[in-house]
Design a protein around this motif. Structure first.
Motif, PDB file in Angstrom:
ATOM      1  N   GLU A   1      51.139  47.773  42.486  1.00 19.05           N
ATOM      2  CA  GLU A   1      49.268  47.337  42.865  1.00 19.05           C
ATOM      3  C   GLU A   1      49.310  48.343  44.232  1.00 19.05           C
ATOM      4  O   GLU A   1      47.765  48.783  44.517  1.00 19.05           O
ATOM      5  CB  GLU A   1      47.925  47.299  42.191  1.00 19.05           C
ATOM      6  N   ASP A   2      49.686  47.959  44.918  1.00 18.81           N
ATOM      7  CA  ASP A   2      49.977  48.133  46.609  1.00 18.81           C
ATOM      8  C   ASP A   2      49.788  50.122  46.752  1.00 18.81           C
ATOM      9  O   ASP A   2      49.957  50.043  47.538  1.00 18.81           O
ATOM     10  CB  ASP A   2      50.973  46.797  46.793  1.00 18.81           C
ATOM     11  N   THR A   3      50.980  50.640  45.585  1.00 13.83           N
ATOM     12  CA  THR A   3      51.638  51.855  45.620  1.00 13.83           C
ATOM     13  C   THR A   3      49.975  52.749  45.232  1.00 13.83           C
ATOM     14  O   THR A   3      49.840  52.747  45.167  1.00 13.83           O
ATOM     15  CB  THR A   3      51.741  51.599  44.432  1.00 13.83           C
ATOM     16  N   ALA A   4      50.127  53.040  46.638  1.00 10.90           N
ATOM     17  CA  ALA A   4      49.085  54.107  47.128  1.00 10.90           C
ATOM     18  C   ALA A   4      49.499  55.314  48.455  1.00 10.90           C
ATOM     19  O   ALA A   4      51.206  54.826  49.180  1.00 10.90           O
ATOM     20  CB  ALA A   4      48.118  53.631  47.721  1.00 10.90           C
ATOM     21  N   VAL A   5      49.321  55.690  48.994  1.00  5.80           N
ATOM     22  CA  VAL A   5      49.001  56.995  50.530  1.00  5.80           C
ATOM     23  C   VAL A   5      48.236  56.182  51.344  1.00  5.80           C
ATOM     24  O   VAL A   5      47.292  55.591  51.027  1.00  5.80           O
ATOM     25  CB  VAL A   5      48.357  58.129  50.439  1.00  5.80           C
ATOM     26  N   TYR A   6      49.001  55.787  52.003  1.00  7.64           N
ATOM     27  CA  TYR A   6      48.152  54.610  53.367  1.00  7.64           C
ATOM     28  C   TYR A   6      47.779  55.253  55.041  1.00  7.64           C
ATOM     29  O   TYR A   6      48.671  56.167  55.422  1.00  7.64           O
ATOM     30  CB  TYR A   6      49.221  53.586  53.753  1.00  7.64           C
TER      31      TYR A   6
ATOM     32  N   LEU B   1      45.167  55.594  49.234  1.00  5.64           N
ATOM     33  CA  LEU B   1      44.610  55.829  48.339  1.00  5.64           C
ATOM     34  C   LEU B   1      45.298  56.099  47.063  1.00  5.64           C
ATOM     35  O   LEU B   1      46.721  56.253  47.075  1.00  5.64           O
ATOM     36  CB  LEU B   1      43.665  57.368  49.032  1.00  5.64           C
ATOM     37  N   ALA B   2      44.665  55.449  45.768  1.00  6.35           N
ATOM     38  CA  ALA B   2      46.076  56.043  44.864  1.00  6.35           C
ATOM     39  C   ALA B   2      45.158  56.804  44.063  1.00  6.35           C
ATOM     40  O   ALA B   2      44.294  56.846  43.390  1.00  6.35           O
ATOM     41  CB  ALA B   2      45.858  54.717  43.643  1.00  6.35           C
ATOM     42  N   PRO B   3      46.641  57.258  43.226  1.00  9.12           N
ATOM     43  CA  PRO B   3      45.673  58.204  41.399  1.00  9.12           C
ATOM     44  C   PRO B   3      44.687  57.619  40.844  1.00  9.12           C
ATOM     45  O   PRO B   3      45.463  56.250  40.548  1.00  9.12           O
ATOM     46  CB  PRO B   3      47.111  58.383  40.860  1.00  9.12           C
ATOM     47  N   GLY B   4      43.923  57.854  40.327  1.00  8.84           N
ATOM     48  CA  GLY B   4      42.534  57.591  39.896  1.00  8.84           C
ATOM     49  C   GLY B   4      41.745  56.696  40.291  1.00  8.84           C
ATOM     50  O   GLY B   4      41.230  55.742  39.484  1.00  8.84           O
ATOM     51  N   LYS B   5      41.695  56.689  41.543  1.00 11.00           N
ATOM     52  CA  LYS B   5      40.807  55.384  42.495  1.00 11.00           C
ATOM     53  C   LYS B   5      40.361  56.109  43.504  1.00 11.00           C
ATOM     54  O   LYS B   5      41.029  57.139  44.306  1.00 11.00           O
ATOM     55  CB  LYS B   5      41.805  54.407  42.666  1.00 11.00           C
TER      56      LYS B   5
ATOM     57  N   GLY C   1      56.952  54.457  58.533  1.00  8.61           N
ATOM     58  CA  GLY C   1      57.165  53.059  57.840  1.00  8.61           C
ATOM     59  C   GLY C   1      56.644  52.836  56.535  1.00  8.61           C
ATOM     60  O   GLY C   1      58.024  51.804  56.122  1.00  8.61           O
ATOM     61  N   GLY C   2      56.585  54.190  56.181  1.00  9.07           N
ATOM     62  CA  GLY C   2      55.848  53.714  53.935  1.00  9.07           C
ATOM     63  C   GLY C   2      57.578  54.533  53.749  1.00  9.07           C
ATOM     64  O   GLY C   2      59.065  54.965  54.599  1.00  9.07           O
ATOM     65  N   GLY C   3      57.393  54.170  52.423  1.00  5.96           N
ATOM     66  CA  GLY C   3      59.304  54.125  51.434  1.00  5.96           C
ATOM     67  C   GLY C   3      59.023  53.469  49.921  1.00  5.96           C
ATOM     68  O   GLY C   3      58.083  52.901  50.111  1.00  5.96           O
ATOM     69  N   LEU C   4      60.059  53.098  50.175  1.00  8.44           N
ATOM     70  CA  LEU C   4      60.246  52.547  48.268  1.00  8.44           C
ATOM     71  C   LEU C   4      60.914  51.199  48.666  1.00  8.44           C
ATOM     72  O   LEU C   4      61.565  51.321  48.580  1.00  8.44           O
ATOM     73  CB  LEU C   4      61.233  53.561  47.521  1.00  8.44           C
ATOM     74  N   VAL C   5      60.433  50.337  47.773  1.00 11.96           N
ATOM     75  CA  VAL C   5      61.048  48.829  47.934  1.00 11.96           C
ATOM     76  C   VAL C   5      60.263  48.756  46.145  1.00 11.96           C
ATOM     77  O   VAL C   5      59.360  48.992  45.652  1.00 11.96           O
ATOM     78  CB  VAL C   5      60.050  48.291  48.465  1.00 11.96           C
ATOM     79  N   HIS C   6      61.007  47.291  45.901  1.00  9.76           N
ATOM     80  CA  HIS C   6      60.982  46.171  45.214  1.00  9.76           C
ATOM     81  C   HIS C   6      59.670  45.331  45.449  1.00  9.76           C
ATOM     82  O   HIS C   6      59.405  45.431  46.188  1.00  9.76           O
ATOM     83  CB  HIS C   6      62.629  45.698  44.837  1.00  9.76           C
ATOM     84  N   PRO C   7      59.114  45.347  44.299  1.00 10.20           N
ATOM     85  CA  PRO C   7      58.189  43.766  43.800  1.00 10.20           C
ATOM     86  C   PRO C   7      58.810  42.845  44.721  1.00 10.20           C
ATOM     87  O   PRO C   7      60.015  42.307  44.326  1.00 10.20           O
ATOM     88  CB  PRO C   7      57.735  43.678  42.466  1.00 10.20           C
ATOM     89  N   GLY C   8      57.629  42.555  45.912  1.00 13.34           N
ATOM     90  CA  GLY C   8      58.585  41.134  46.051  1.00 13.34           C
ATOM     91  C   GLY C   8      58.710  41.792  47.441  1.00 13.34           C
ATOM     92  O   GLY C   8      59.000  41.116  48.783  1.00 13.34           O
ATOM     93  N   GLY C   9      59.263  42.848  48.429  1.00 12.63           N
ATOM     94  CA  GLY C   9      59.639  43.406  49.493  1.00 12.63           C
ATOM     95  C   GLY C   9      58.076  43.664  50.524  1.00 12.63           C
ATOM     96  O   GLY C   9      57.385  43.636  50.032  1.00 12.63           O
ATOM     97  N   SER C  10      59.067  44.144  51.227  1.00 12.80           N
ATOM     98  CA  SER C  10      58.479  43.764  52.938  1.00 12.80           C
ATOM     99  C   SER C  10      58.603  45.531  53.440  1.00 12.80           C
ATOM    100  O   SER C  10      59.517  45.932  52.951  1.00 12.80           O
ATOM    101  CB  SER C  10      58.881  43.186  53.952  1.00 12.80           C
TER     102      SER C  10
END
Length: 119
Positions: free
Chosen positions: A88-93, A39-43, A8-17
């Motif tokens: 800011e939701d960008t990460a590996v889930y 897990l996001a880079p640097g976090k 279910g992961g992928g690339l979406v625009h802000p406000g998307g689902s």
């Protein structure tokens, strides 16, 4: 060994689902609690949401009101509906399961799925 299969992961625009899915194989272990980490880079690794066998759920403050966690009827599947996505939701889930079987308590992890939110 239990295998957790994510999708279910992928690339979406802000406000998307996006809707993430995770299914656990095997019948020896009962998935008592399932959840999602990211897990996001640097976090540091962050707990996003968890759900118990009787469908009690908890969320990180940063996703409350936007994300919804749920389980399938067999209790070996977990979903994460993500709405109003932000960069800011960008990460590996990563899918996680706290399991019990044959008198043993074990933790199982998926391989991770990339979520990217970008304009």
């Amino acid at each position: 060994q239990v295998q957790l299969v994510e999708s279910g992961g992928g690339l979406v625009h802000p406000g998307g689902s996006l809707r993430l899915s995770c299914a656990a194989s095997g019948t020896r272990f009962t998935m008592i609690t399932m959840g999602w980490y990211r897990l996001a880079p640097g976090k540091s690794r962050e707990l996003v949401a968890t759900i118990t066998h009787d469908d009690n759920s908890d969320y990180a403050d940063s996703v409350k009101g936007r994300f919804t966690i749920s389980r399938g009827d067999a209790k070996n599947t977990v979903f994460l509906q993500m709405n109003s996505l932000k960069p800011e939701d960008t990460a590996v889930y990563y899918c996680h399961a706290g399991a019990f079987g044959w008198g043993e308590a074990r933790d199982f992890w998926g391989q991770g799925t990339q979520v990217t939110v970008s304009s």
